[in-house]
Design a protein around this motif. Sequence first.
Motif, mmCIF file in Angstrom:
data_model
loop_
_atom_site.group_PDB
_atom_site.id
_atom_site.type_symbol
_atom_site.label_atom_id
_atom_site.label_comp_id
_atom_site.label_asym_id
_atom_site.label_seq_id
_atom_site.Cartn_x
_atom_site.Cartn_y
_atom_site.Cartn_z
ATOM 1 N N ARG A 1 41.645 42.072 38.046
ATOM 2 C CA ARG A 1 42.894 41.734 39.151
ATOM 3 C C ARG A 1 43.474 42.725 39.988
ATOM 4 N N ILE A 2 44.092 43.800 39.162
ATOM 5 C CA ILE A 2 44.447 45.037 39.953
ATOM 6 C C ILE A 2 43.380 45.793 40.534
ATOM 7 N N PHE A 3 42.359 45.830 40.070
ATOM 8 C CA PHE A 3 41.380 46.970 40.722
ATOM 9 C C PHE A 3 40.739 46.162 42.103
ATOM 10 N N PHE A 4 40.801 44.995 42.019
ATOM 11 C CA PHE A 4 39.919 44.427 43.036
ATOM 12 C C PHE A 4 41.225 43.579 43.953
ATOM 13 N N GLN A 5 42.535 44.133 43.950
ATOM 14 C CA GLN A 5 43.335 43.208 44.626
ATOM 15 C C GLN A 5 43.407 43.424 45.957
ATOM 16 N N ALA A 6 42.922 44.475 46.593
ATOM 17 C CA ALA A 6 42.795 44.658 47.893
ATOM 18 C C ALA A 6 41.719 43.789 48.638
#
Length: 246
Positions: free
Chosen positions: A42-47
């Motif tokens: 989730r953090i990796f793809f949050q943008a």
Amino acid sequence: MTISTDILDPLNTIEYPEEDDLPMAEGDAQREYLSYATIVLRIFFQARQDVYVSGNLLIYYEKGNKDACVAPDTFVVFGVDNRDRGSYKVWEENNTIPAFVLEITSAATAARDRRDKPKLYQKLGVKEYFQYDPTGKYLKNDFLQGKSLKQGKYWDITPSTLPDGSLCLFSQTLNLELRLYPDKGLRFYDPISGELLRSHKEAEQARLLAEQTAQLERQDKLAERQRVDRLEAYLRSLGIDPDKIV
């Protein structure tokens, strides 16, 4: 006269539960890695607003059949809105299927993870299916395994071995490596940045460690400077100019 859409389409009246009443991963190790995988992805793809990451969420893949469902431990869908959902209904998402699925294998799920789910995910068109067994008791041969869909059939992803002996499998759908470390277990690694994916907790721990290390280095430099100053003062007390000492 307004006609209810439920009358026009009786499938709309079917309720799709948001829980399947099946047991969660029963061990601390399983829960730890399930949480880790979902959070860091989730953090990796949050943008990206076109990527949805979730875990232990029911996916309904056949409209009108509430029993046609599966709840992967972690999954990633490309091409859909990045928003919270109570469940994932494929027909409401332009028939978009998860591209990546990771199952954290345990005693309760081992048979399904090895036998049933590969068949289902292959049929649905999930591009990559990974399994990780933190205990090493339930997967045959390896703790970490991956399969890639080619021409409608799953093929094993060939692992590589890193210089430190860690196992590494590459996910083309995520463009990330899944690494298996002897001391840390499963970790996602970004080959572009050259960094491991960390949860918020791990990132905070790393920040605190870096601050502590920097503080110790400053203290060491200060102690060394004080030691030199005392030595120079002592030499001057003896009538010796420390600047002229070769």
